[in-house]
Design a protein around this motif. Sequence first.
Motif, PDB file in Angstrom:
ATOM      1  N   MET A   1      -3.749  37.629 -10.631  1.00 30.18           N
ATOM      2  CA  MET A   1      -3.038  36.703 -11.380  1.00 30.18           C
ATOM      3  C   MET A   1      -3.274  35.337 -11.093  1.00 30.18           C
ATOM      4  N   LYS A   2      -3.292  34.585 -12.282  1.00 31.82           N
ATOM      5  CA  LYS A   2      -3.756  32.963 -11.882  1.00 31.82           C
ATOM      6  C   LYS A   2      -2.597  32.132 -11.683  1.00 31.82           C
ATOM      7  N   ARG A   3      -2.959  30.807 -10.969  1.00 40.06           N
ATOM      8  CA  ARG A   3      -1.872  29.866 -10.565  1.00 40.06           C
ATOM      9  C   ARG A   3      -2.725  28.673 -10.958  1.00 40.06           C
ATOM     10  N   LEU A   4      -1.865  27.735 -11.581  1.00 41.44           N
ATOM     11  CA  LEU A   4      -2.435  26.448 -11.751  1.00 41.44           C
ATOM     12  C   LEU A   4      -2.457  25.695 -10.571  1.00 41.44           C
ATOM     13  N   HIS A   5      -3.522  24.811 -10.073  1.00 41.69           N
ATOM     14  CA  HIS A   5      -3.422  24.182  -9.057  1.00 41.69           C
ATOM     15  C   HIS A   5      -3.560  22.510  -9.399  1.00 41.69           C
ATOM     16  N   ILE A   6      -2.764  21.988  -8.902  1.00 40.63           N
ATOM     17  CA  ILE A   6      -2.791  20.416  -9.135  1.00 40.63           C
ATOM     18  C   ILE A   6      -2.924  19.697  -7.757  1.00 40.63           C
ATOM     19  N   HIS A   7      -3.540  18.673  -7.548  1.00 46.94           N
ATOM     20  CA  HIS A   7      -3.614  18.209  -6.399  1.00 46.94           C
ATOM     21  C   HIS A   7      -3.549  16.460  -6.692  1.00 46.94           C
ATOM     22  N   LEU A   8      -2.641  15.966  -5.914  1.00 46.53           N
ATOM     23  CA  LEU A   8      -2.329  14.253  -6.009  1.00 46.53           C
ATOM     24  C   LEU A   8      -2.722  13.839  -4.635  1.00 46.53           C
ATOM     25  N   ALA A   9      -3.495  12.580  -4.787  1.00 46.69           N
ATOM     26  CA  ALA A   9      -3.694  11.535  -3.624  1.00 46.69           C
ATOM     27  C   ALA A   9      -2.287  10.973  -3.678  1.00 46.69           C
ATOM     28  N   VAL A  10      -1.775  10.729  -2.398  1.00 43.51           N
ATOM     29  CA  VAL A  10      -0.456   9.843  -2.296  1.00 43.51           C
ATOM     30  C   VAL A  10      -0.486   8.645  -1.217  1.00 43.51           C
ATOM     31  N   ASP A  11       0.100   7.688  -1.241  1.00 40.74           N
ATOM     32  CA  ASP A  11       0.025   6.724  -0.298  1.00 40.74           C
ATOM     33  C   ASP A  11       1.278   6.677   0.799  1.00 40.74           C
ATOM     34  N   ASP A  12       2.266   7.825   0.536  1.00 40.00           N
ATOM     35  CA  ASP A  12       3.383   7.922   1.499  1.00 40.00           C
ATOM     36  C   ASP A  12       3.537   9.240   1.656  1.00 40.00           C
ATOM     37  N   LEU A  13       3.065  10.066   2.645  1.00 40.82           N
ATOM     38  CA  LEU A  13       3.275  11.579   2.396  1.00 40.82           C
ATOM     39  C   LEU A  13       4.609  11.783   2.589  1.00 40.82           C
ATOM     40  N   ALA A  14       5.486  11.243   3.481  1.00 41.25           N
ATOM     41  CA  ALA A  14       6.753  11.731   3.683  1.00 41.25           C
ATOM     42  C   ALA A  14       7.684  11.306   2.526  1.00 41.25           C
ATOM     43  N   LYS A  15       7.477  10.301   1.990  1.00 40.45           N
ATOM     44  CA  LYS A  15       8.337  10.029   0.696  1.00 40.45           C
ATOM     45  C   LYS A  15       8.163  10.965  -0.446  1.00 40.45           C
ATOM     46  N   ASN A  16       6.616  11.216  -0.479  1.00 40.13           N
ATOM     47  CA  ASN A  16       6.421  12.273  -1.556  1.00 40.13           C
ATOM     48  C   ASN A  16       6.859  13.854  -1.241  1.00 40.13           C
ATOM     49  N   ILE A  17       6.730  14.179  -0.018  1.00 43.66           N
ATOM     50  CA  ILE A  17       7.303  15.272   0.275  1.00 43.66           C
ATOM     51  C   ILE A  17       8.717  15.357   0.142  1.00 43.66           C
ATOM     52  N   ASP A  18       9.682  14.438   0.375  1.00 45.00           N
ATOM     53  CA  ASP A  18      10.929  14.380   0.099  1.00 45.00           C
ATOM     54  C   ASP A  18      11.061  14.448  -1.240  1.00 45.00           C
ATOM     55  N   PHE A  19      10.470  13.944  -2.379  1.00 43.82           N
ATOM     56  CA  PHE A  19      10.465  13.768  -3.624  1.00 43.82           C
ATOM     57  C   PHE A  19      10.122  15.185  -4.203  1.00 43.82           C
ATOM     58  N   TYR A  20       9.093  15.810  -3.898  1.00 45.35           N
ATOM     59  CA  TYR A  20       8.875  16.786  -4.639  1.00 45.35           C
ATOM     60  C   TYR A  20       9.248  18.041  -3.785  1.00 45.35           C
ATOM     61  N   SER A  21       9.969  18.182  -2.680  1.00 44.89           N
ATOM     62  CA  SER A  21      11.112  19.003  -2.377  1.00 44.89           C
ATOM     63  C   SER A  21      12.233  19.089  -3.204  1.00 44.89           C
TER      64      SER A  21
END
Length: 148
Positions: free
Chosen positions: A1-21
């Motif tokens: 089974m396939k899964r779409l992959h998306i990779h973003l470059a971010v400037d603040d990993l911690a803030k983005n982890i909080d947002f996407y979580s």
Amino acid sequence: MKRLHIHLAVDDLAKNIDFYSALFQSAPSVREADYAKWLLDDPRVNFAISSRGRQPGLDHLGIQVESGEELEAVEQNLAAAELPVAAQKQANCCYAQSDKYWTVDPQGIAWEAFHSLQTIPSFGDDQVLQLEPASSCCKPPAVDNAAP
């Protein structure tokens, strides 16, 4: 089974982890000092972010497969698009060793098709030549445009 992959470059990993979580209502399945990844089933996506000094925004898109046979089928689809396709076997990138195929779509967005073989303890070597134009996390190798 396939899964779409998306990779973003971010400037603040911690803030983005909080947002996407919060958005995904899930903690990352992989979390490193410079990288985080969610393997979600709803939607079925491998969503990754990294803070490795690249321009923030879309880094690349991809299709993750679960077997070598599925990977070869996706590679045939990429080849049918009549754009250069580059193979990478046992590539070390994003805390995983994977077999991959890379291409760049007509807009210049890098696409990878990959089958992860095993996890590794480091981000990996991203010093490979790249298709033009591309800005991917684990740069795809150069392609001979004359190849069949």
